[in-house]
Design a protein around this motif. Structure first.
Motif, mmCIF file in Angstrom:
data_model
loop_
_atom_site.group_PDB
_atom_site.id
_atom_site.type_symbol
_atom_site.label_atom_id
_atom_site.label_comp_id
_atom_site.label_asym_id
_atom_site.label_seq_id
_atom_site.Cartn_x
_atom_site.Cartn_y
_atom_site.Cartn_z
ATOM 1 N N PRO A 28 0.828 -1.208 0.000
ATOM 2 C CA PRO A 28 0.000 0.000 0.000
ATOM 3 C C PRO A 28 0.858 1.253 0.000
ATOM 4 C CG PRO A 28 0.113 -0.920 2.209
ATOM 5 C CD PRO A 28 0.833 -1.883 1.311
ATOM 6 N N ASN A 29 0.202 2.397 -0.151
ATOM 7 C CA ASN A 29 0.906 3.677 -0.046
ATOM 8 C C ASN A 29 1.557 3.807 1.326
ATOM 9 O OD1 ASN A 29 0.123 4.512 -2.613
ATOM 10 N ND2 ASN A 29 -1.796 5.418 -1.859
ATOM 11 N N GLU A 30 2.688 4.510 1.355
ATOM 12 C CA GLU A 30 3.432 4.785 2.581
ATOM 13 C C GLU A 30 4.041 3.534 3.218
ATOM 14 O OE1 GLU A 30 3.943 7.918 3.633
ATOM 15 O OE2 GLU A 30 2.818 8.575 1.892
ATOM 16 N N VAL A 54 6.546 -11.859 -6.776
ATOM 17 C CA VAL A 54 6.085 -10.775 -5.910
ATOM 18 C C VAL A 54 6.837 -10.787 -4.574
ATOM 19 C CG1 VAL A 54 4.128 -9.974 -4.522
ATOM 20 C CG2 VAL A 54 3.789 -10.573 -6.919
ATOM 21 N N ARG A 55 7.209 -9.573 -4.119
ATOM 22 C CA ARG A 55 7.703 -9.371 -2.767
ATOM 23 C C ARG A 55 6.757 -8.385 -2.098
ATOM 24 N NH1 ARG A 55 9.663 -12.794 -5.065
ATOM 25 N NH2 ARG A 55 11.834 -13.231 -5.555
ATOM 26 N N VAL A 56 6.196 -8.770 -0.978
ATOM 27 C CA VAL A 56 5.191 -7.945 -0.307
ATOM 28 C C VAL A 56 5.886 -6.977 0.649
ATOM 29 C CG1 VAL A 56 3.186 -7.940 1.208
ATOM 30 C CG2 VAL A 56 3.457 -9.752 -0.488
ATOM 31 N N VAL A 57 5.606 -5.678 0.471
ATOM 32 C CA VAL A 57 6.188 -4.622 1.297
ATOM 33 C C VAL A 57 5.124 -4.112 2.253
ATOM 34 C CG1 VAL A 57 7.357 -2.388 1.288
ATOM 35 C CG2 VAL A 57 7.706 -3.981 -0.611
ATOM 36 N N GLN A 58 5.445 -4.058 3.538
ATOM 37 C CA GLN A 58 4.465 -3.580 4.506
ATOM 38 C C GLN A 58 5.152 -2.785 5.605
ATOM 39 O OE1 GLN A 58 2.871 -7.251 6.337
ATOM 40 N NE2 GLN A 58 3.996 -6.666 8.173
ATOM 41 N N MET A 59 4.370 -1.919 6.247
ATOM 42 C CA MET A 59 4.838 -1.221 7.440
ATOM 43 C C MET A 59 3.657 -1.112 8.388
ATOM 44 S SD MET A 59 6.925 2.357 7.994
ATOM 45 C CE MET A 59 5.769 3.330 7.072
ATOM 46 N N THR A 60 3.566 -2.039 9.315
ATOM 47 C CA THR A 60 2.458 -2.050 10.265
ATOM 48 C C THR A 60 2.795 -1.299 11.539
ATOM 49 O OG1 THR A 60 3.248 -4.178 11.127
ATOM 50 C CG2 THR A 60 1.568 -4.244 9.408
ATOM 51 N N GLY A 109 9.382 -0.197 11.199
ATOM 52 C CA GLY A 109 9.681 0.274 9.854
ATOM 53 C C GLY A 109 9.239 -0.684 8.772
ATOM 54 N N THR A 110 9.743 -0.470 7.580
ATOM 55 C CA THR A 110 9.362 -1.232 6.388
ATOM 56 C C THR A 110 9.941 -2.640 6.429
ATOM 57 O OG1 THR A 110 9.225 0.781 5.063
ATOM 58 C CG2 THR A 110 9.514 -1.293 3.870
ATOM 59 N N LEU A 157 -1.682 -7.108 0.759
ATOM 60 C CA LEU A 157 -2.039 -8.202 -0.138
ATOM 61 C C LEU A 157 -3.199 -7.862 -1.058
ATOM 62 C CD1 LEU A 157 -1.807 -11.286 2.270
ATOM 63 C CD2 LEU A 157 -0.119 -10.493 0.618
ATOM 64 N N LEU A 158 -3.819 -6.693 -0.853
ATOM 65 C CA LEU A 158 -4.999 -6.340 -1.633
ATOM 66 C C LEU A 158 -4.750 -6.363 -3.140
ATOM 67 C CD1 LEU A 158 -7.959 -5.494 -1.568
ATOM 68 C CD2 LEU A 158 -7.205 -3.106 -1.403
ATOM 69 N N PRO A 159 -3.630 -5.803 -3.648
ATOM 70 C CA PRO A 159 -3.414 -5.866 -5.110
ATOM 71 C C PRO A 159 -3.363 -7.293 -5.639
ATOM 72 C CG PRO A 159 -1.915 -4.283 -4.110
ATOM 73 C CD PRO A 159 -2.574 -5.034 -2.985
#
Length: 669
Positions: A32-34, A438-444, A449-450, A464-466
């Motif tokens: 997602p963004n950010e 695919v590599r999933v990027v997240q920042m919860t 951090g990322t 995972l939405l996309p």
């Protein structure tokens, strides 16, 4: 040289992404963004940046919450790692290395102070001085006797000078290795050739020092072969009309703190081989009088050079655009790009097949993006684009959703020549057969951090939405578009059938009917729902089920039997020769998966598989491998399949798959 894996730390929103693998062709960063996708690309570019691109700036790039540690002097930017990358070697890289180092991998770390440290992985271990010291002293003691007898300086004195100040526990530095080679050459005449022990000691020392010297030579060679990382952002645009004098003034005076507006134009000038000032002065030049032939010739030569260089750049860009951007494959001629100089103006125009010229900004956003990309790419790669890695930040976002789906093929063609990483949160830029890329990027959590996940997992549903949307769109699009449909239990089944089907088709062993759509249901229990829906639309349907408990339960449902009939319900055990009672689809590739798991993942169940031939292979992996994931095994097989042929499968496997493909075609004929 190919990027194998990367890790980003201590950069803006990123504390530590963790190490993530990179594909040989294209790798997709989804999130997602950010989440920090752009930050990852920006950091990667600075690992080996094009000339003129700024390096790391501790004030701007170090995580703001931690910056006080640098201000207080507790941390030195030159000791803070930011990007670490591991590269595999191509054949030409290996040929340039000493033979002992051709099986190694190259590791490079770039620090916040923009200094770099490199190393060799899986290479022969270079000795330290401490490992050689005792043998050196013994050899020197032996040689001293011969040297004294000959009235020559004793070698031990030279050795003492050479070793002074050396950190004996570190690998031999290049200058130390070179000095030791010289010392051993000087010692040679003083070694009694009849003394086998000292002769062997000398040869052993020479071999170890040469190994250290070879390591330094290998590092030097590979350090000069690291690919350039070319980052392209949507902000970098080539403007259709450039006022040369104004651009020259801005560039020379650095009037803009952030030069993204002029960056594309600067790259265009670099590609043309001119500065803005050069072109501006040519546009202001007054033609000399005809009675001054020397000046007139110089003037005309300058104008001709400008015209020829502009024409050469136009032809090159046009060729690349035609190869990639192909809105109508049936057209013999595509639009032609022209770069023209007119007084103080540099114009970029597009000429259509009728000869009509229009400015670049009157074409679609997608076309402008592609032109700007090639300009920046060729300029930044500076003749090294065959050894460049492309970093694309949200490519094709100006395209229509369906055009984005077509644009996936454009990126794939780019990735055939240049390894490519791109970020996206668009479902149309991720194909259903590309989830292994695919590599999933997240920042919860901002404090953590990322993070980057190599497997398609995430604690953030938005990440995972996309992927969910991509699968949903393609499933909805294809669900009722094909007369013949094979319903599979899950995504890994889909991968295995598609990959092996392609191998068998290429070899001529068996060809899966190309009109058959493969439909992953998500689980054995959902197969009946998919079969019911497809059947209700008067479509032909068959199902391939594992022979485990879940598969048995699904196969025995009255609804499924009624809809499909027994002949259209295919079971994996029927193609394993009856040797595995609860066979799953992985058992059809039992021999190859054991090899692939060992070679690529380090999972060794070879002995267990041979000792228990009737046990399902997934049971063996689950029992023997801690944290085993069938997804990782399937992904490793996909990589293997891209580089191998059907002949590399075992004879039994080819026989099984030939029978299965024949049965699938027969059930859906």
């Amino acid at each position: 040289m190919k990027l194998k894996s990367a890790r980003v730390q201590n950069y803006r929103s990123i504390r530590d992404t963790g190490e993530f693998s990179v594909e040989d062709g294209k790798t997709i960063l989804v999130g997602p963004n950010e989440a920090g996708k752009t930050a990852i690309l920006q950091a990667l570019q600075k690992l080996e940046k094009p000339e003129g691109v700024k390096g790391f700036d501790p004030l701007r790039d170090y995580p703001r919450a931690l910056y006080s540690d640098i201000i207080k002097g507790d941390l030195d930017p030159k000791e803070i790692p930011v990007v670490t990358a591991v590269f595999t070697l191509d054949e030409d890289d290996k040929e340039a290395l000493p033979p002992a180092f051709r099986a190694c991998e190259y590791k490079l770390t770039r620090y916040l102070g923009n200094n770099g440290v490199h190393a060799l992985l899986n290479a022969p271990v270079s000795p330290s001085y401490a490992e050689l010291e005792n043998d050196l002293l013994r050899l020197a003691s032996h040689a001293d006797v011969q040297a004294q007898a000959a009235g020559k300086p004793i070698p031990s004195a030279a050795l003492a000078v050479l070793s002074k100040g050396i950190n004996s526990r570190n690998y031999l530095a290049s200058e130390v290795a070179e000095a030791l080679k010289d010392w051993l050459r000087q010692v040679l005449p003083f070694v009694d050739e009849d003394n086998a022990r000292e002769t062997q000691r000398l040869e052993a020392l020479k071999a170890k020092v040469e190994l250290a010297d070879g390591r330094h030579a290998a590092l030097k060679v590979l350090g000069g072969r690291v690919p350039i990382f070319v980052l392209f952002s949507n902000y970098f645009r080539v403007r259709p009309i450039i006022h040369l004098a104004h651009l020259a003034q801005r560039l020379e005076t650095n009037m803009l703190d952030d030069d993204e507006y002029d960056y594309g134009n600067s790259c265009l000038l670099s590609l043309l081989g001119f500065t803005a000032k050069d072109l501006s002065e040519l546009g202001q030049a007054v033609e000399p009088a005809h009675n001054e032939p020397a000046k007139l010739k110089t003037y005309r030569d300058q104008l001709d050079q400008r015209r020829y260089q502009l024409n050469a750049a136009s032809v090159r860009l046009t060729d690349e655009i035609r190869a990639i951007w192909n809105p109508n494959p049936d057209r013999v001629e595509a639009d032609r790009l022209k770069v023209q100089a007119d007084g103080q103006y540099l114009k970029v125009v597009v000429e259509d097949d009728l000869g009509v010229e229009i400015e670049l900004d009157q074409r679609s956003e997608g076309f402008q993006w592609l032109v700007s990309f090639f300009v920046v790419f060729f300029a930044e790669a500076a003749g090294k684009h065959s050894n460049a890695i492309l970093l694309l930040d949200e490519p094709g976002m100006s395209l229509h959703a369906l055009k984005q789906r077509d644009f996936r093929g454009t990126i794939s063609r780019l990735a055939e020549k240049n390894q490519t990483l791109y970020t996206t949160h668009s479902p149309f830029l991720v194909g259903p057969d590309e989830l292994d890329l695919v590599r999933v990027v997240q920042m919860t959590d901002r404090n953590e951090g990322t993070k980057v996940h190599t497997s398609v997992t995430s604690g953030d549903p938005a990440a995972l939405l996309p992927l969910q949307e991509a699968l949903g769109y393609d499933l909805a699009h294809s669900l009722f578009a094909n007369q013949r449909n094979l319903v599979l239990e899950g995504l890994t089944d889909y991968w295995y059938v598609e990959a092996v089907g392609a191998l068998m088709t290429a070899s001529g062993d068996a060809k899966l009917n190309e009109k058959i759509a493969l439909v992953p249901a998500g689980s054995a229990g959902k197969v009946v729902y998919f079969a019911t829906i497809l059947n209700a639309h008067k479509l032909k349907v068959a199902a391939l089920l594992d022979s485990d408990t879940a598969g048995d339960r699904a196969a025995n449902q009255d609804t499924l039997v009624h809809i499909l009939g027994q002949k259209a319900i295919l079971r994996t055990k029927d193609y394993c020769g009856g040797s595995i009672a609860k066979a799953e689809i992985e058992d059809l590739l039992r021999d190859t998966l054991v090899r692939v798991a060992k070679d690529q993942l380090g999972w060794d169940v070879e002995a267990k598989a041979a000792a228990q031939p009737g046990r399902p292979i997934l049971d063996l992996f689950t029992a023997e491998i801690r944290d085993f994931k069938k997804y990782k095994l399937a992904k490793a097989f996909l990589r293997w399949a891209r580089e191998h042929e059907a002949d590399d499968l075992s004879v039994d496997e080819r026989t099984r798959w030939k029978a299965l493909i024949f049965a699938i075609n027969a059930a859906l004929k």
